[in-house]
Scaffold this active site. Sequence first.
Site, PDB file in Angstrom:
ATOM      1  N   ILE A 121     -19.418 -16.996 -60.184  1.00 26.56           N
ATOM      2  CA  ILE A 121     -18.992 -15.983 -61.169  1.00 26.56           C
ATOM      3  C   ILE A 121     -19.475 -16.385 -62.563  1.00 26.56           C
ATOM      4  O   ILE A 121     -20.033 -15.584 -63.308  1.00 26.56           O
ATOM      5  CB  ILE A 121     -17.451 -15.838 -61.149  1.00 26.56           C
ATOM      6  CG1 ILE A 121     -16.977 -15.313 -59.788  1.00 26.56           C
ATOM      7  CG2 ILE A 121     -16.990 -14.934 -62.291  1.00 26.56           C
ATOM      8  CD1 ILE A 121     -17.485 -13.940 -59.407  1.00 26.56           C
ATOM      9  N   THR A 181      -9.982 -21.410 -58.302  1.00 26.95           N
ATOM     10  CA  THR A 181      -8.519 -21.528 -58.135  1.00 26.95           C
ATOM     11  C   THR A 181      -8.184 -21.486 -56.643  1.00 26.95           C
ATOM     12  O   THR A 181      -7.689 -20.483 -56.139  1.00 26.95           O
ATOM     13  CB  THR A 181      -7.811 -20.371 -58.866  1.00 26.95           C
ATOM     14  OG1 THR A 181      -8.432 -19.137 -58.476  1.00 26.95           O
ATOM     15  CG2 THR A 181      -7.891 -20.519 -60.362  1.00 26.95           C
ATOM     16  N   ARG A 198     -14.333  -9.156 -60.818  1.00 27.91           N
ATOM     17  CA  ARG A 198     -14.165  -8.189 -59.716  1.00 27.91           C
ATOM     18  C   ARG A 198     -15.460  -8.040 -58.933  1.00 27.91           C
ATOM     19  O   ARG A 198     -15.669  -7.047 -58.257  1.00 27.91           O
ATOM     20  CB  ARG A 198     -13.751  -6.816 -60.264  1.00 27.91           C
ATOM     21  CG  ARG A 198     -12.503  -6.820 -61.104  1.00 27.91           C
ATOM     22  CD  ARG A 198     -12.193  -5.437 -61.634  1.00 27.91           C
ATOM     23  NE  ARG A 198     -11.543  -4.608 -60.627  1.00 27.91           N
ATOM     24  CZ  ARG A 198     -11.450  -3.277 -60.716  1.00 27.91           C
ATOM     25  NH1 ARG A 198     -12.013  -2.650 -61.747  1.00 27.91           N
ATOM     26  NH2 ARG A 198     -10.815  -2.580 -59.796  1.00 27.91           N
ATOM     27  N   LYS A 212      -5.756  -7.389 -60.100  1.00 25.37           N
ATOM     28  CA  LYS A 212      -6.779  -8.112 -59.349  1.00 25.37           C
ATOM     29  C   LYS A 212      -6.267  -8.529 -57.981  1.00 25.37           C
ATOM     30  O   LYS A 212      -6.908  -8.323 -56.951  1.00 25.37           O
ATOM     31  CB  LYS A 212      -7.218  -9.341 -60.152  1.00 25.37           C
ATOM     32  CG  LYS A 212      -8.005 -10.381 -59.396  1.00 25.37           C
ATOM     33  CD  LYS A 212      -9.356  -9.894 -58.957  1.00 25.37           C
ATOM     34  CE  LYS A 212     -10.017 -10.875 -58.006  1.00 25.37           C
ATOM     35  NZ  LYS A 212     -11.435 -10.587 -57.787  1.00 25.37           N
ATOM     36  N   ASN A 242      -7.292  -7.232 -53.895  1.00 24.03           N
ATOM     37  CA  ASN A 242      -7.717  -8.170 -52.847  1.00 24.03           C
ATOM     38  C   ASN A 242      -6.716  -8.227 -51.695  1.00 24.03           C
ATOM     39  O   ASN A 242      -7.097  -8.294 -50.529  1.00 24.03           O
ATOM     40  CB  ASN A 242      -7.941  -9.560 -53.437  1.00 24.03           C
ATOM     41  CG  ASN A 242      -9.367  -9.731 -53.917  1.00 24.03           C
ATOM     42  OD1 ASN A 242     -10.134  -8.765 -53.949  1.00 24.03           O
ATOM     43  ND2 ASN A 242      -9.730 -10.942 -54.299  1.00 24.03           N
ATOM     44  N   ARG A 302      -6.970  -5.318 -49.421  1.00 23.09           N
ATOM     45  CA  ARG A 302      -8.061  -5.512 -48.449  1.00 23.09           C
ATOM     46  C   ARG A 302      -7.609  -6.438 -47.322  1.00 23.09           C
ATOM     47  O   ARG A 302      -7.789  -6.144 -46.150  1.00 23.09           O
ATOM     48  CB  ARG A 302      -9.261  -6.110 -49.189  1.00 23.09           C
ATOM     49  CG  ARG A 302     -10.544  -6.157 -48.403  1.00 23.09           C
ATOM     50  CD  ARG A 302     -11.688  -6.416 -49.370  1.00 23.09           C
ATOM     51  NE  ARG A 302     -12.973  -6.614 -48.738  1.00 23.09           N
ATOM     52  CZ  ARG A 302     -13.739  -5.631 -48.267  1.00 23.09           C
ATOM     53  NH1 ARG A 302     -13.320  -4.393 -48.297  1.00 23.09           N
ATOM     54  NH2 ARG A 302     -14.922  -5.899 -47.729  1.00 23.09           N
ATOM     55  N   GLY A 306     -12.691 -14.955 -44.378  1.00 20.63           N
ATOM     56  CA  GLY A 306     -13.091 -16.188 -45.048  1.00 20.63           C
ATOM     57  C   GLY A 306     -13.371 -15.964 -46.519  1.00 20.63           C
ATOM     58  O   GLY A 306     -13.062 -14.912 -47.079  1.00 20.63           O
ATOM     59  N   CYS A 309     -11.714 -16.159 -51.776  1.00 19.90           N
ATOM     60  CA  CYS A 309     -10.804 -15.196 -52.405  1.00 19.90           C
ATOM     61  C   CYS A 309      -9.662 -14.766 -51.485  1.00 19.90           C
ATOM     62  O   CYS A 309      -8.528 -15.196 -51.645  1.00 19.90           O
ATOM     63  CB  CYS A 309     -11.596 -13.977 -52.881  1.00 19.90           C
ATOM     64  SG  CYS A 309     -13.101 -14.412 -53.731  1.00 19.90           S
ATOM     65  N   LYS A 338     -19.374 -14.240 -44.833  1.00 18.45           N
ATOM     66  CA  LYS A 338     -19.663 -12.798 -44.774  1.00 18.45           C
ATOM     67  C   LYS A 338     -21.155 -12.597 -44.786  1.00 18.45           C
ATOM     68  O   LYS A 338     -21.903 -13.534 -45.075  1.00 18.45           O
ATOM     69  CB  LYS A 338     -18.972 -12.048 -45.894  1.00 18.45           C
ATOM     70  CG  LYS A 338     -19.502 -12.251 -47.273  1.00 18.45           C
ATOM     71  CD  LYS A 338     -18.826 -11.295 -48.217  1.00 18.45           C
ATOM     72  CE  LYS A 338     -19.458 -11.289 -49.553  1.00 18.45           C
ATOM     73  NZ  LYS A 338     -18.807 -10.362 -50.486  1.00 18.45           N
TER      74      LYS A 338
HETATM   75  N1  SAJ Z   1     -13.807  -8.778 -43.625  1.00 17.26           N
HETATM   76  C1  SAJ Z   1     -13.336  -8.320 -42.380  1.00 17.26           C
HETATM   77  N2  SAJ Z   1     -13.224  -6.963 -42.196  1.00 17.26           N
HETATM   78  C2  SAJ Z   1     -13.544  -6.063 -43.183  1.00 17.26           C
HETATM   79  C3  SAJ Z   1     -14.005  -6.573 -44.451  1.00 17.26           C
HETATM   80  C4  SAJ Z   1     -14.141  -7.934 -44.635  1.00 17.26           C
HETATM   81  O1  SAJ Z   1     -13.025  -9.073 -41.473  1.00 17.26           O
HETATM   82  O2  SAJ Z   1     -13.430  -4.856 -42.932  1.00 17.26           O
HETATM   83  C5  SAJ Z   1     -13.931 -10.238 -43.837  1.00 17.26           C
HETATM   84  C6  SAJ Z   1     -15.328 -10.677 -44.287  1.00 17.26           C
HETATM   85  O3  SAJ Z   1     -16.164 -10.891 -43.177  1.00 17.26           O
HETATM   86  C7  SAJ Z   1     -15.025 -11.974 -45.028  1.00 17.26           C
HETATM   87  C8  SAJ Z   1     -13.690 -11.676 -45.682  1.00 17.26           C
HETATM   88  O4  SAJ Z   1     -13.115 -10.585 -44.952  1.00 17.26           O
HETATM   89  O5  SAJ Z   1     -14.893 -13.061 -44.139  1.00 17.26           O
HETATM   90  C9  SAJ Z   1     -13.791 -11.311 -47.156  1.00 17.26           C
HETATM   91  O6  SAJ Z   1     -14.766 -10.346 -47.272  1.00 17.26           O
HETATM   92  P1  SAJ Z   1     -14.983  -9.512 -48.636  1.00 17.26           P
HETATM   93  O7  SAJ Z   1     -16.001  -8.488 -48.384  1.00 17.26           O
HETATM   94  O8  SAJ Z   1     -13.699  -9.074 -49.149  1.00 17.26           O
HETATM   95  O9  SAJ Z   1     -15.633 -10.576 -49.578  1.00 17.26           O
HETATM   96  P2  SAJ Z   1     -15.257 -11.534 -50.766  1.00 17.26           P
HETATM   97  O10 SAJ Z   1     -14.046 -12.282 -50.426  1.00 17.26           O
HETATM   98  O11 SAJ Z   1     -16.504 -12.268 -51.026  1.00 17.26           O
HETATM   99  O12 SAJ Z   1     -14.994 -10.576 -52.016  1.00 17.26           O
HETATM  100  C10 SAJ Z   1     -13.726 -10.084 -52.314  1.00 17.26           C
HETATM  101  C11 SAJ Z   1     -13.963  -8.691 -52.888  1.00 17.26           C
HETATM  102  N3  SAJ Z   1     -12.690  -8.044 -53.065  1.00 17.26           N
HETATM  103  C12 SAJ Z   1     -12.558  -6.746 -52.690  1.00 17.26           C
HETATM  104  O13 SAJ Z   1     -13.448  -6.103 -52.229  1.00 17.26           O
HETATM  105  C13 SAJ Z   1     -11.195  -6.136 -52.947  1.00 17.26           C
HETATM  106  C14 SAJ Z   1     -14.695  -8.818 -54.227  1.00 17.26           C
HETATM  107  O14 SAJ Z   1     -14.804  -7.566 -54.825  1.00 17.26           O
HETATM  108  C15 SAJ Z   1     -13.902  -9.756 -55.155  1.00 17.26           C
HETATM  109  O15 SAJ Z   1     -14.488  -9.891 -56.401  1.00 17.26           O
HETATM  110  C16 SAJ Z   1     -13.821 -11.101 -54.468  1.00 17.26           C
HETATM  111  O16 SAJ Z   1     -13.084 -10.951 -53.266  1.00 17.26           O
HETATM  112  C17 SAJ Z   1     -13.099 -12.067 -55.395  1.00 17.26           C
HETATM  113  O17 SAJ Z   1     -13.815 -12.861 -56.020  1.00 17.26           O
HETATM  114  O18 SAJ Z   1     -11.916 -11.966 -55.545  1.00 17.26           O
END
Ligand code: SAJ
Length: 454
Positions: free
Chosen positions: A30, A106, A175, A228, A232, A235, A279, A282, A346
């Site tokens: 970031i 963090t 974000r 924020k 997350n 999701r 994974g 975040c 991912k």
């Molecule tokens: N995953 C699933 N099923 C899904 C979507 C994702 O199993 O339908 C898994 C992915 O394979 C991965 C994990 O979840 O292992 C996280 O995936 P992610 O696409 O959320 O990726 P991050 O963690 O790199 O990014 C998230 C994002 N948050 C959101 O979309 C709400 C990103 O926008 C944030 O900036 C980031 O966290 C962060 O830094 O907080």
Amino acid sequence: MTRSPVSAKDIPNLLRKGKLKIAVIGLGRIGLPTAAVFAKAGAHVIGLDLKKEVVQKTNAGECWLTDELGLADLVRDVVRSGNLKATLVAEEAISRADFSVICVPTPVNETKTPDYSAVQKASRSLGRFLRKGSVVIVESTVGPGVVENMIGPILEEESGLKVGKDFGLASCPERSDPGNIMQNMRTIPRIVGAVGAPWTDVTVSLYEASLGVKAIREGDPKTANAAKLTENLFRDVNIALANEFALLFEELGIDTIEVINACASKYNFMPHYPGIGVGGPCLPANSYYLISEGIRAGNIPYLIRLAREINDRMPEHAVELVEEALNEVGKTVRGSKIVMMGVAYKPNIKDVQLTPVEKVITRLKDMGGRLEIYDPMYKGETVLGIKARPTLEAAAKGADCLVIGTAHDEFKHLDLDELSRLASSRAGFVDARNVVSPDAVSKAGFAYRGVGRR
Ligand code: SAJ
């Protein structure tokens, strides 16, 4: 000569004239893009990092991140222009800065307690050189109230200055989607909350003028941090629901992916997909920031915690699917050659932080499996303690089971017949990210298993 505090209306002009000074603390996934984008906007940016090689690479105009499109060119250009430099010395970065932006990790520790030590350390060194009239911005993801109740007091203690009176303290959580950071940074609105409206104004002006995105104002840092975390955790909880459907529909002989894709035709259904687990730095961690603040306030969020448990159980389910597929071809995990296709947390990024694949590899090894890895982001490199194969073909030779752990784009165009020819005569194929068609895998002669599919 002391620098006067900058006001919101001055910022566009100060950027144009190259007169704005910004310190970015932490040049990670970031911090480095943030520093480079501010520098591109015309600010003089000094990046502070603990890692000597990150500082040296950056000052050489090189970028340690290899999977963020457009970032390497930008870093080269802004270092060459003199707008970005990196240092190991806090005073050099902070003492003249109009804005100091905290972008340090963090994580949570083994007891799932938020580990804010990097933020505390950054705040201590920042406080020592903090300039009156400057603004501290926290981009790191923290629990609601941590900026006001932990970071603010440290800055005051170290600087002898008063938050909101002598210096600004704002939260503007990052974000950006790792792997798409450069695009996101210029498109996703930012959320800003500061201690005192004038500091909100100046912070909003900085992000709007530098990134060209809208900034949403919140009344205080804790509201910005709650937003924020909410996005997350929304999701993470929805992924947990998708994983729960998958476990249920497997038993009912229903294809979960077909169900979710059908539901996605409705305006208010946001599709999330089941898989091997969740994974990254975040989602597996963020829930615990809110849970720990909830516990402090005497309100334990159940659904959020349950969602973590469901998602954390998915790697074990993937192991069960590998066992089933091997059993179907008359084999067991013990002694079988199992090839993990993709270990990154991912698709299309080079990052294994808290990757669920690691748990699967460890478990299968404990069961006597012989594990191999092929990941297009780690060709021929050692990752998770295993030397990855340079090609999928080399890895697949004589394999008893192939397992898709990451939905990298490369795996969307597999030659299944060729893989089946290379693998041992009867082999299993577990698609733990639902990348390939179950029928095509079975037609190629594999014993197929998928998460939420039969
Ligand atoms: N995953 C699933 N099923 C899904 C979507 C994702 O199993 O339908 C898994 C992915 O394979 C991965 C994990 O979840 O292992 C996280 O995936 P992610 O696409 O959320 O990726 P991050 O963690 O790199 O990014 C998230 C994002 N948050 C959101 O979309 C709400 C990103 O926008 C944030 O900036 C980031 O966290 C962060 O830094 O907080």
